[in-house]
Each structure stands twice: as structure tokens, then as C-alpha cells.
Design an enzyme around this catalytic site. Structure first.
Site, PDB file in Angstrom:
ATOM      1  N   ASN A 141       0.812  -1.228   0.000  1.00  0.00           N
ATOM      2  CA  ASN A 141       0.000   0.000   0.000  1.00  0.00           C
ATOM      3  C   ASN A 141       0.844   1.276   0.000  1.00  0.00           C
ATOM      4  OD1 ASN A 141       0.785  -0.349   2.642  1.00  0.00           O
ATOM      5  ND2 ASN A 141      -1.162   0.239   3.532  1.00  0.00           N
ATOM      6  N   GLU A 155       4.345  -3.494  12.462  1.00  0.00           N
ATOM      7  CA  GLU A 155       3.319  -2.481  12.183  1.00  0.00           C
ATOM      8  C   GLU A 155       2.147  -3.232  11.590  1.00  0.00           C
ATOM      9  OE1 GLU A 155       3.305   0.511  13.043  1.00  0.00           O
ATOM     10  OE2 GLU A 155       5.410   0.930  13.434  1.00  0.00           O
ATOM     11  N   CYS A 212      -3.318   1.483   6.849  1.00  0.00           N
ATOM     12  CA  CYS A 212      -3.605   0.955   8.190  1.00  0.00           C
ATOM     13  C   CYS A 212      -4.176   2.032   9.098  1.00  0.00           C
ATOM     14  CB  CYS A 212      -2.338   0.419   8.833  1.00  0.00           C
ATOM     15  SG  CYS A 212      -1.595  -0.841   7.862  1.00  0.00           S
ATOM     16  N   GLU A 254       8.155   3.554  14.288  1.00  0.00           N
ATOM     17  CA  GLU A 254       8.933   3.917  13.099  1.00  0.00           C
ATOM     18  C   GLU A 254       8.865   5.422  12.917  1.00  0.00           C
ATOM     19  OE1 GLU A 254       7.210   1.418  10.008  1.00  0.00           O
ATOM     20  OE2 GLU A 254       8.777  -0.054  10.370  1.00  0.00           O
TER      21      GLU A 254
HETATM   22  C1  SIN Z   1       0.327   2.158   6.640  1.00  0.00           C
HETATM   23  O1  SIN Z   1      -0.745   2.063   6.106  1.00  0.00           O
HETATM   24  O2  SIN Z   1       0.860   1.166   7.157  1.00  0.00           O
HETATM   25  C2  SIN Z   1       1.121   3.444   6.694  1.00  0.00           C
HETATM   26  C3  SIN Z   1       0.319   4.672   6.677  1.00  0.00           C
HETATM   27  C4  SIN Z   1       1.145   5.921   6.884  1.00  0.00           C
HETATM   28  O3  SIN Z   1       2.365   5.861   6.965  1.00  0.00           O
HETATM   29  O4  SIN Z   1       0.534   6.978   6.988  1.00  0.00           O
END
Ligand code: SIN
Length: 490
Positions: free
Chosen positions: A162, A262, A296, A470
């Protein structure tokens, strides 16, 4: 000293690197697998389908490269990383088109990801110079105590589709800046961006073995080697909670390596009656429809206070109905395709179940005519807490609305999930802002804003959403071991 950066020889997207990158060598492999454009399902390239043997080889290369890389000063490593960052910035347009081509997101959004991805390289190149230890006040006159920070060793990373670029640099940049070497397994859906990053790393002067990319369709075989290898000291994964639990267990159970995970989210976005409704609509659209709902941290469910439920739902549905759906390379597109057939089937199933149980589609609620993997941006009213669109991560452009009557109820619904990655809420009451931020069980809380990700913040989740952070200064710490040193004999 770093070698001077060389500019990219060819900016054309079709001059893609399609071989894997191990120990500074481009490797073709005996078998190859196709990479698809999710907007058309056409094959855009074939990349090597490597296996356990090549994963072992890449780990051995990273292990050989480690002592020399770790021995450089943070400043020397930072200079090479700065060159890598500069090449990314010079190549931003190509990277954006590549991210869009294999991942599906609109080119403008992909450009945002390319900048976001590059920002981790810049940030950690600088941050590694500040990997301070401590002097601990002694407890006896004959001893002196200090702690120092040292690179953990060879790292392995498994990244998701993604964010084909940013999820790589968010792991690789702190590892490399800290003095570690790394073996990356990019997802089979989006390996091309990873290979472009390897090419830029090579052009920037990153020594062989420091950054290795193993492309594969056999994630389990390569993952097993990464988790069980005694040479790997750190394993990082972004993806589903289900897979993350297995990989984490394998890492600890085999070689007790440090693990960063994550994992999935189920982010609530709460709209209180005192909120600025237009701001809340803007935030909800930004959060929910980023990458067609496939992040996410996307708001998964929108909790709306009863007094403004009708007004908010109408405004949101009107805004969502205006979103333009289409292939990522088409001008003005807001929402691209979903990544694959499985993803679109899951969204169709979850929306179908909700509608059959009494939810109402205020807009959308079906596939989109743009192609087989496009879903119409959707707002669902009358959603109840038992529906899967509330309890599970949708990973699609669907906004379920749930009604609540009090702050306590909103917080209880928000926290009623095993996940705790991100949460959003909209209010104009400053006391409520503090109170609710403290009560929400999530690693990241965003007030009156639908987007917050950047390189300086610690990104990560509570509960089953993950382990570790992270980005930020915390992101560097993941790749450093702390060592206590006692000076005796005074
Ligand atoms: C993710 O969907 O794991 C990362 C989203 C983000 O870094 O904003």
C-alpha cells in the site's frame, strides 16, 4: 567520504530495473513472476522469483558488509544517505509514476508518497548523528558507568504494497543510518519501486551488501529464512496482524531477535456535536479515502454524535459523491483501483453484509464502472456495532457511520477493538480534546485533522496493532542496541 551522486541515467519509467539486487549485483533468477497494473490488470514487468537460497545469500552479503558499514561515522553514512535522498528528489516524478503504476494510487498522491518516502532518508541521515548514550552517576567511588548505542546488526524487512516506497524507507533508512545492513523482501504486487530505490542507492554510493532486495512470490519461504537466520538480529514487518503474530513468534522462538511489527488497525474517527462540521467532513474524507481506503491508519469507522448525525452524514455523502474514480494516471482522479481481486471481493462482501443487516448506502455501495478492481466511494448510514464494517479493517473506500450519545459511549466504542493504531476526533472543546486523547487506546491520536503521517513522529500501535515505533527519534532506537559499560579499578 561518499562518492559524488550520479544523476539517474534515464528518467523514462519503462527503463525499469526488473532484476533483484543482492550484494551490489543485479540478479535475474531462473524463474520470474508478473507485476500487474491494478487499474487494467495488464502485466507491466516480470521480476525474479527468488527463494530461500537467495535469501540466505543476501543475508550472508549483508553480514559481510556489516562491520565496515558499522565502522563508518554517522556523518559518513549520513553523507551517502543524503546523496540517496537527493537522487530520490531528482527522480520524484518517475518514482511517483512507478508507485501509481504498480500500486494504483493517483499520481498526485503517489508523488506525496515519494516525498514522504524520501523524507525518512533525509531525517535518519541527520538523526543518526544524535544516537547518544548516557553517563550514569556512579553508586561507588571506584566505578564509572556509561551506556553506548551500537547498531544491532543485519536487519531483515518485509514491506506491504500500500506504500511501495515509504514503508521501505521507514525501515531501511533508520537501519542503514544506524550502521546496520538490511535485506528487504518487497511485496510481490509492488517490487518495482523497491528496485528503483536500490538503483538510486547504488548510484548514491551505498556499498554492496548494505541494502539488498530479494523479490519473490514465495513470501513464506523467504520469510522463514529471515525469521530463523542466526545472522539476522532485527526483523521488521508491516502487514496484517494475523501474519505479524506468526512472524513475530518465529523470530523470537528461533533466535530471539528483536522484532518490530506495524500491523492492522481499526481507527475510529469521532465527530462530537461541538465540532466544526466542515472541518470534520474534510478530515474524514482525507483519512478514509487516502489510497482508496487502503492504509492501516485510514479512519475505519466514523462515530457521529446523535445531535449532528443527520447534518454530518449529508455533508459527508455529498463530499464523497464528488470524488473522482479512475486509473491513477488520469488527471484529477481522487480514488484509484483496489490492489487485487481479493481486495475488491472482500469490500463487496462486507458492504453486502452491512446492507443486508439494515445499513443504508447514502452514496456508493457498489463496484465502479471504471474497471474490475474499482469500488465506488461509499458512505453507509445506520451501521451497528456488530457489523463487520465496524469490527474489522475494511481496507477499501467505505465509510460506515455509527451513532453515539455521549463522550463515554464514543470512547467505549472507539476502544472496543483489539487494535490500537490510530484514532481521530473532532471537537472545539479544549478540555475534551485532552480528556479524549488520554482515554483513547491507540498509538497515534489526531485531533481536528484527518492526516498526520510524517518522518518526525513515532508511528506505531498499541494492543494488537504492533510493536515498536517507526520514524522520529524512536525509529532510530529500534536499530540500536544499548550497551552498559562499567569502568572499575579507580
Ligand atoms: C500504513 O498504512 O501502514 C502506513 C500509513 C502511513 O504511513 O501513513
Amino acid at each position: 567520504m561518499c562518492s559524488p551522486p550520479r544523476s539517474h541515467p534515464d528518467k523514462d519509467i519503462m527503463s525499469l530495473r526488473t532484476d533483484a539486487y543482492i550484494d551490489g549485483q543485479w540478479r535475474s533468477g531462473a524463474k520470474r513472476f508478473p507485476v500487474f497494473n491494478p487499474a487494467t490488470q495488464e502485466t507491466v514487468a516480470q521480476v525474479p522469483d527468488l527463494g530461500a537460497a537467495e535469501a540466505e545469500e543476501a543475508i550472508a552479503a549483508a553480514h559481510r558488509a556489516f562491520p565496515k558499514w558499522a565502522a563508518k561515522t554517522a556523518k559518513e553514512r549520513g553523507q551517502i544517505m543524503r546523496a540517496w535522498f537527493d537522487l530520490m528528489i531528482a527522480d520524484l516524478d518517475r518514482l511517483a509514476r512507478l508507485i501509481s503504476l504498480e500500486g494504483g494510487k493517483p499520481v498526485a498522491e503517489a508523488k506525496g508518497e515519494a516525498m514522504y518516502g524520501a523524507s525518512f532518508v533525509e531525517w535518519f541521515a541527520e538523526e543518526a548523528k544524535r544516537a547518544y548514550g548516557r553517563v550514569i552517576p556512579t553508586t561507588t567511588p571506584t566505578r564509572r558507568y556509561v551506556t553506548i548505542k551500537q547498531p544491532i546488526g543485519v536487519c531483515a524487512a518485509v514491506t506491504p504494497w500500500n506504500f511501495p516506497m515509504a514503508m521501505i524507507t521507514r525501515k531501511a533508512a533508520p537501519a542503514i543510518a544506524a550502521g546496520c545492513t538490511i535485506v528487504l523482501k518487497p511485496p510481490h504486487q509492488t517490487p518495482l519501486t523497491a528496485l528503483a530505490l536500490a538503483e538510486l542507492a547504488e548510484n548514491a554510493g551505498l556499498p554492496p551488501g548494505v541494502f539488498n532486495v530479494v523479490t519473490t512470490e514465495h513470501a513464506a519461504a523467504v520469510g522463514k529464512v529471515m525469521c530463523e537466520s542466526p545472522l539476522v538480529r532485527h526483523f521488521s514487518f508491516t502487514g496484517s496482524t494475523e501474519i505479524g503474530k506468526k512472524l513475530g513468534a518465529a523470530c523470537v522462538g528461533s533466535t530471539v531477535k528483536k522484532v518490530a511489527l506495524e500491523l492492522g488497525g481499526n481507527a475510529p474517527l469521532i465527530v462530537f456535536a461541538d465540532a466544526d462540521l466542515d472541518l470534520a467532513v474534510k478530515g474524514a474524507v482525507m483519512s478514509k479515502f487516502r489510497n482508496a481506503g487502503q492504509t492501516c491508519v485510514c479512519a475505519n469507522r466514523i462515530l457521529v454524535e446523535d445531535a449532528i448525525y443527520d447534518a454530518f452524514s449529508k455533508k459527508l455523502a455529498d463530499a464523497v459523491a464528488k470524488l473522482k474514480v479512475g486509473p491513477g494516471d488520469q488527471e484529477g482522479v481522487d480514488v484509484g483501483p483496489l490492489i487485487d481481486k481479493k481486495a475488491i471481493e472482500k469490500v463487496e462482501l462486507m458492504v453486502g453484509e452491512a446492507l443486508a443487516s439494515g445499513a443504508v448506502a447514502l452514496t456508493g455501495g457498489k463496484k465502479h464502472a471504471a474497471g474490475a478492481q474499482f469500488y465506488t466511494p461509499t458512505v453507509l448510514a445506520n451501521v451497528t456495532r456488530d457489523m463487520r464494517v465496524n469490527t474489522e479493517e475494511i481496507f477499501g473506500p467505505v465509510a460506515p457511520l455509527i451513532r453515539f450519545n455521549s463522550e463515554d459511549e464514543a470512547v467505549a466504542i472507539a476502544n472496543d477493538t483489539p487494535f490500537g493504531l490510530a484514532a481521530y476526533f473532532f471537537t472545539r472543546d479544549v478540555n475534551r480534546a485532552w480528556r479524549v486523547a488520554e482515554r483513547i487506546e491507540a498509538g497515534m491520536v489526531s485531533i481536528n485533522d484527518g492526516i498526520f503521517s510524517n518522518e518526525v513522529i513515532p508511528f506505531g500501535g498499541w494492543k494488537e496493532s504492533g510493536l515498536g515505533r517507526e520514524g522520529g527519534s524512536e525509529g532510530l532506537d529500534e536499530y540500536l542496541e544499548s550497551k552498559f559499560v562499567n569502568f572499575g579499578g579507580f
